[in-house]
Design a protein around this motif. Structure first.
Motif, PDB file in Angstrom:
ATOM      1  N   LEU A 276       0.831  -1.201   0.000  1.00  0.00           N
ATOM      2  CA  LEU A 276       0.000   0.000   0.000  1.00  0.00           C
ATOM      3  C   LEU A 276       0.876   1.265   0.000  1.00  0.00           C
ATOM      4  O   LEU A 276       0.547   2.255  -0.653  1.00  0.00           O
ATOM      5  N   THR A 277       1.993   1.215   0.732  1.00  0.00           N
ATOM      6  CA  THR A 277       2.931   2.342   0.748  1.00  0.00           C
ATOM      7  C   THR A 277       3.534   2.551  -0.634  1.00  0.00           C
ATOM      8  O   THR A 277       3.676   3.693  -1.108  1.00  0.00           O
ATOM      9  N   LYS A 278       3.899   1.445  -1.289  1.00  0.00           N
ATOM     10  CA  LYS A 278       4.441   1.542  -2.650  1.00  0.00           C
ATOM     11  C   LYS A 278       3.427   2.165  -3.607  1.00  0.00           C
ATOM     12  O   LYS A 278       3.758   3.073  -4.382  1.00  0.00           O
ATOM     13  N   LEU A 279       2.197   1.672  -3.544  1.00  0.00           N
ATOM     14  CA  LEU A 279       1.160   2.157  -4.445  1.00  0.00           C
ATOM     15  C   LEU A 279       0.900   3.655  -4.239  1.00  0.00           C
ATOM     16  O   LEU A 279       0.800   4.414  -5.205  1.00  0.00           O
TER      17      LEU A 279
ATOM     18  N   ARG B 181      -8.928   4.851   3.060  1.00  0.00           N
ATOM     19  CA  ARG B 181      -8.570   5.891   4.024  1.00  0.00           C
ATOM     20  C   ARG B 181      -7.062   5.905   4.278  1.00  0.00           C
ATOM     21  O   ARG B 181      -6.436   6.961   4.362  1.00  0.00           O
ATOM     22  N   GLN B 182      -6.498   4.708   4.426  1.00  0.00           N
ATOM     23  CA  GLN B 182      -5.039   4.636   4.620  1.00  0.00           C
ATOM     24  C   GLN B 182      -4.301   5.138   3.379  1.00  0.00           C
ATOM     25  O   GLN B 182      -3.315   5.874   3.472  1.00  0.00           O
TER      26      GLN B 182
ATOM     27  N   GLU C 159      -4.481   8.976   3.163  1.00  0.00           N
ATOM     28  CA  GLU C 159      -3.570   9.652   4.097  1.00  0.00           C
ATOM     29  C   GLU C 159      -2.143   9.668   3.561  1.00  0.00           C
ATOM     30  O   GLU C 159      -1.473  10.706   3.559  1.00  0.00           O
ATOM     31  N   LYS C 160      -1.661   8.522   3.098  1.00  0.00           N
ATOM     32  CA  LYS C 160      -0.295   8.428   2.566  1.00  0.00           C
ATOM     33  C   LYS C 160      -0.158   9.265   1.296  1.00  0.00           C
ATOM     34  O   LYS C 160       0.856   9.955   1.085  1.00  0.00           O
ATOM     35  N   PHE C 161      -1.163   9.213   0.452  1.00  0.00           N
ATOM     36  CA  PHE C 161      -1.163   9.916  -0.821  1.00  0.00           C
ATOM     37  C   PHE C 161      -1.036  11.433  -0.611  1.00  0.00           C
ATOM     38  O   PHE C 161      -0.211  12.107  -1.230  1.00  0.00           O
ATOM     39  N   ILE C 162      -1.834  11.967   0.304  1.00  0.00           N
ATOM     40  CA  ILE C 162      -1.808  13.403   0.586  1.00  0.00           C
ATOM     41  C   ILE C 162      -0.468  13.804   1.207  1.00  0.00           C
ATOM     42  O   ILE C 162       0.137  14.820   0.834  1.00  0.00           O
ATOM     43  N   GLN C 163       0.017  12.998   2.165  1.00  0.00           N
ATOM     44  CA  GLN C 163       1.301  13.305   2.808  1.00  0.00           C
ATOM     45  C   GLN C 163       2.420  13.424   1.780  1.00  0.00           C
ATOM     46  O   GLN C 163       3.233  14.364   1.824  1.00  0.00           O
ATOM     47  N   ASN C 164       2.456  12.501   0.840  1.00  0.00           N
ATOM     48  CA  ASN C 164       3.508  12.514  -0.177  1.00  0.00           C
ATOM     49  C   ASN C 164       3.448  13.779  -1.027  1.00  0.00           C
ATOM     50  O   ASN C 164       4.472  14.423  -1.293  1.00  0.00           O
TER      51      ASN C 164
END
Length: 928
Positions: free
Chosen positions: A715-718, A782-783, A786-791
């Motif tokens: 999920l982090t990679k994606l 949702r997870q 969150e990661k997408f916006i942070q990046n």
């Protein structure tokens, strides 16, 4: 807080070794060997030190060094060797009789000798003979000094003048002058400007005013201009070929070079591999360059020259402090201190020649003797005296002083002066080696920092830049060679310093974060040092939010220092990346609302079906490397979509998340449209795909390393790969500053915070939430969100310095910071491409800057200084050099270091680009 255990052991060990040396238990070689092995963490020494508190530790140390180390070789920095100076001692003197200084030369005979000398010198000069060696020049210099003193006096008065000349005082004066010249190489490390340091090294160590070097790749560098320029090597080829690997004087036969350096009275030349170096003197002065062959110190000149070349070239493409090469600067400095005794010996000989006749011999290591010069070697009277002075060294040197009578008061005074001062100078050399070992310990220490002040209270050494946390704690302000009360504003610390100034050197255990040491030698005060011990930099145990605040403060301080120390970045593109608040005083009277946000284009949505999408792209073989060049397919929409698809496939996202390919096709078509509808030269779909590809390459290079194999979940990679693709979707072609100053709907919606970045993330997520485009229905959205916006937030240029600080301070492998660093670095993948691809990206983004500058003027908004006159190559080059040197390069260097230097090829490209922009600016200036 008490002094750290490591530092305490270091000081105790050095004190014990010094005591053993002073007590005669070990000799100088053995003392230096022990210190060196301690500082290089020799395993045997470290094992012995475990017993440092035991009574028999001294005996163990003596037995260790006596049994295991019969020969001595000091490990130094690569390429630097140390010649032993153990056997150096005070001069020894021998006597014999049988020489008379009486002479019955008539006036006619004297004139005849003078005429013959003139004829010989003219013949040598006109024929460019090789006879005009340094030894001959040495004699001519002494003769010139003699003639200048007797030219207007009668012969009798001349003899009286020479007899009254106080040679002892002149030797004493030269001794002090020489020590001052070579004493303070370590003070150069507190200078922030590496170019100023290289110039000072040449001035201090070679006694030359300026230097030039020619590098076949980078051109010619002249220190007086502090710039590189192109040089037509063919035009200078004949002269450059004549430059040898030994130090020589530039001659009139080297016509082109002589013309180039005509403003200097003397120029020395030397070739090292494919580089030619030239050291210039405006006035003729003593220099070690005259003695390189005679005293075998050519290697030191070569090492200094290579350091100057490397530092100058590196400073052209990156920002670095002299402290980063502090070990090498210190090593070179101390080697020149050792060689400086040859200058001292040479000056002693020159001064003695004004009154006596000198026979100078040099014994090689096999014990043979070779006469270098001789005058009146046949004694004419049994009553005459002469003295033999031997300067013991790795190259034994012996001089015979004809006419030096040790029964005479004046002569014995000269002898004693030579004996005492040469012994003191050898002691000075020995102390210099000890001092360097001490300094190098603190340079490599991560938990301690030392500020050393001389006997006048001025800063003489700083082991590294004062950290912001330490500066705040003790109110420290850096001043180059400043007095301690200028640097230290903390009243409590100042009071403690004043209380210590009358004490001897000792260690005082305190509860403070620092220790104060008094420097004394032979009961004479030599200054003091403050050592701040471990603790003041530790942030790892702080709560995360407190840590972030601290790091932000340090980043802000760094930026402040960056602007102060590098005025050339003022009003350049770098100011775009410095966090700032935009204040709008009152109401801005806009001439006309910007039409950019309401721009309507007729660009069509490029639709693609699954069958076309699944076909292999043309450049499938480059998809896992930085060789991929998006410009080759920039007008081919289908090829770009195939690249995106293959990246998703390569990372196993299609199967892992059961991606709906039809919805994916719909999403990619809409995404490309949102990117390209404003026809931005830079912030378009080409850039989005390029950044996605870079994230893919960097992430997989990182995963290939064993220590990072399990760092990323799927999920982090994606989220990283897709945020790279979407990070600039809907870009207006303007900056956040423009949006805020223009009070756009976006700025109002996002409260002036990460305006465009939040807009890009929101635009992409809105597309994904539409059912016909939501190809991610099978993930925890949702997870992902969150990661997408942070990046994407991390691509805000004003987050740069904070992110870099967090990343370099991150010891826990914080995945949020790491993915942020990857996408932020990938955002500049075009800048890290080979020239001229990097130039193409630069020209495109600067088109947007030019457009914004014009729009700001039309709307009556504050215009950004760095966007002005970008159509001029000189202005554009300056802006790009600052951008690459202070911003892009440090970013890639930091991430590459984290990845075991897997991005070095990108850094090499950046260096090439900086040089190319510099050359364009130079060409522009030359044409003007």
């Amino acid at each position: 807080m008490q002094i750290s255990q490591t530092l305490s052991r270091c000081i105790t060990f050095h004190k014990i070794v010094q005591q053993l040396y002073e007590q005669g238990e070990i000799n100088f070689k053995e003392k230096n060997k022990l210190k060196t092995e301690f500082n290089t963490n020799n395993e045997d020494i470290q094992y012995l030190i475990d017993d440092i508190d035991k009574e028999d530790f001294k005996q163990q140390l003596v037995e260790y060094v006596k049994s295991k180390h019969q020969t001595f070789k000091l490990l130094n920095s690569p390429g630097l060797r140390r010649k032993s100076h153990v056997s150096e001692s005070s001069p020894t003197i021998g006597r014999r009789s049988g020489f008379s200084k009486e002479s019955k030369i008539t006036e006619e005979e004297l004139i005849s000798y003078i005429n013959k000398l003139r004829e010989a010198l003219v013949d040598v000069y006109q024929s460019r003979s090789n006879s005009l060696t340094y030894l001959v020049q040495d004699h001519l210099k002494s003769l010139t000094q003699f003639i200048s003193k007797i030219s207007i006096l009668s012969p009798q008065a001349s003899i009286i003048l020479l007899q009254e000349q106080n040679i002892a005082e002149e030797i004493q004066f030269y001794y002090k002058q020489l020590k001052n010249q070579f004493l303070n190489t370590h003070t150069l490390l507190i200078n922030d400007n590496i170019m100023a340091v290289t110039s000072k090294l040449v001035q201090n160590l070679l006694n030359c005013d300026e230097f030039t070097f020619i590098n076949p790749q980078y051109g010619i560098y002249e220190s007086n201009k502090n710039s590189f320029n192109n040089i037509e090597t063919n035009e200078y080829l004949h002269d450059l070929i004549s430059v040898t690997t030994n130090v020589n004087l530039l001659t009139e036969n080297q016509t082109k070079l002589s013309l180039m350096f005509s403003q200097y009275q003397r120029t020395y030349t030397i070739r090292i591999q494919d580089e030619c170096f030239f050291y210039h003197q405006r006035q003729i002065k003593d220099t070690l360059l005259n003695l390189t062959l005679e005293y075998k110190c050519l290697n030191e000149v070569q090492i200094l020259s290579k350091l100057i070349s490397k530092a100058t070239i590196e400073a052209r493409v990156q920002l670095f402090s002299p402290i980063q090469i502090g070990n090498m600067i210190l090593d070179i400095g101390v080697e020149f201190v050792r060689c400086s005794k040859y200058l001292f010996i040479n000056q002693i000989i020159n001064l003695l020649r004004t009154k006596y006749t000198i026979e100078k011999t040099e014994n090689d290591l096999l014990g043979s003797s070779t006469s270098l010069s001789s005058t009146n070697l046949s004694p004419t009277s049994k009553q005459a005296k002469f003295a033999k002075i031997q300067f013991k060294d790795i190259l034994p040197l012996e001089i015979i002083v004809l006419g030096l009578n040790l029964n005479k008061k004046d002569d014995i005074q000269i002898y004693k002066t030579i004996t005492n001062l040469y012994t003191k100078y050898l002691k000075f050399i020995e102390l210099s080696y000890d001092r360097i070992i001490f300094y190098k310990y603190f340079i490599k220490s991560k938990d301690s920092i030392m500020l050393e002040f001389d006997k006048e209270g001025k800063l003489s050494f700083l082991s590294r830049p004062i950290p912001p946390s330490l500066s705040r704690e003790f109110q420290l302000t850096y001043h180059n060679r400043g007095h301690y009360y200028q640097i230290i504003q903390n009243d409590k610390l100042l009071k403690v310093i004043e209380q210590h100034l009358d004490n001897k050197w000792n260690i005082q255990q305190t509860d403070q974060l620092y220790e104060i040491f008094m420097k004394a030698r032979n009961k004479k005060f030599k200054g003091f040092a403050i050592i701040f011990s471990e603790g003041f930099l530790q942030t790892r145990n702080l709560e995360m939010e407190t840590k972030k605040i601290k790091l932000r403060q340090e980043a802000t301080q760094y930026l402040s220092n960056l602007e102060q120390n590098n005025p050339e970045i003022k009003d350049t593109i770098l100011s775009f990346y410095i966090p700032q608040q935009v204040h709008i005083s009152g109401i801005v009277n806009k001439k006309k609302k910007s039409m950019i946000n309401g721009f309507i284009d007729t660009i069509q949505i490029n639709l693609i079906d699954v069958i076309n999408l699944e076909q292999e792209p043309i450049y499938i073989d480059q998809i896992d490397s930085f060789d991929f060049n998006i410009f080759k397919i920039e007008n081919n929409s289908i090829e770009k979509q195939r690249i995106v698809y293959q990246i998703l496939k390569k990372n196993n996202f299609l199967e892992e998340f059961e991606i709906d390919k039809n919805r994916l096709c719909e999403f990619l078509g809409q995404l490309e449209y949102r990117y390209d509808k404003r026809r931005n030269p830079f912030h378009n779909y080409n850039h989005g795909v390029n950044v996605m590809h870079s994230c893919h390459v960097i992430m997989n290079k990182m995963i290939s390393l064993l220590q990072y194999r399990d760092l990323f979940d799927q999920l982090t990679k994606l989220s990283l790969i897709l945020s790279g693709l979407c990070h600039d979707v809907g870009h207006t072609g303007k900056t956040n500053i423009f949006e805020i100053n223009n009070m756009s709907q976006k700025a109002i919606r996002y409260h002036d915070k990460n305006v465009l970045e939040q807009y890009h993330a929101a635009t992409a997520l809105k597309l994904l939430l539409k059912d016909r485009m939501n190809f991610l229905k099978n993930i925890e959205f949702r997870q992902f969100r969150e990661k997408f916006i942070q990046n994407i937030i991390f691509t805000d240029k004003q987050e740069h310095f904070n992110l870099l600080k967090f990343f370099e301070a991150n010891n826990e492998k914080d995945i949020k910071i790491i993915t942020g660093m990857i996408i932020h670095t990938s955002d500049f993948v075009g800048a890290a491409a080979k020239w001229p691809i990097s130039k193409s990206w630069s020209l495109r983004v600067n088109q947007e800057f030019q457009s914004q500058y014009e729009e700001e003027g039309r709307l009556g908004l504050p215009q950004q200084p760095f966007m002005k006159d970008l159509q001029k190559i000189s202005v554009l080059s300056k802006s790009e050099i600052g951008f690459y040197k202070f911003f892009v390069r440090p970013l890639y260097v930091s991430l590459s270091k984290f990845m075991d230097h897997q991005l070095q090829d990108r850094i090499d490209n950046i260096d090439e680009t900086i040089i190319e922009w510099d050359q364009l600016a130079t060409q522009e200036n030359q044409q003007q």
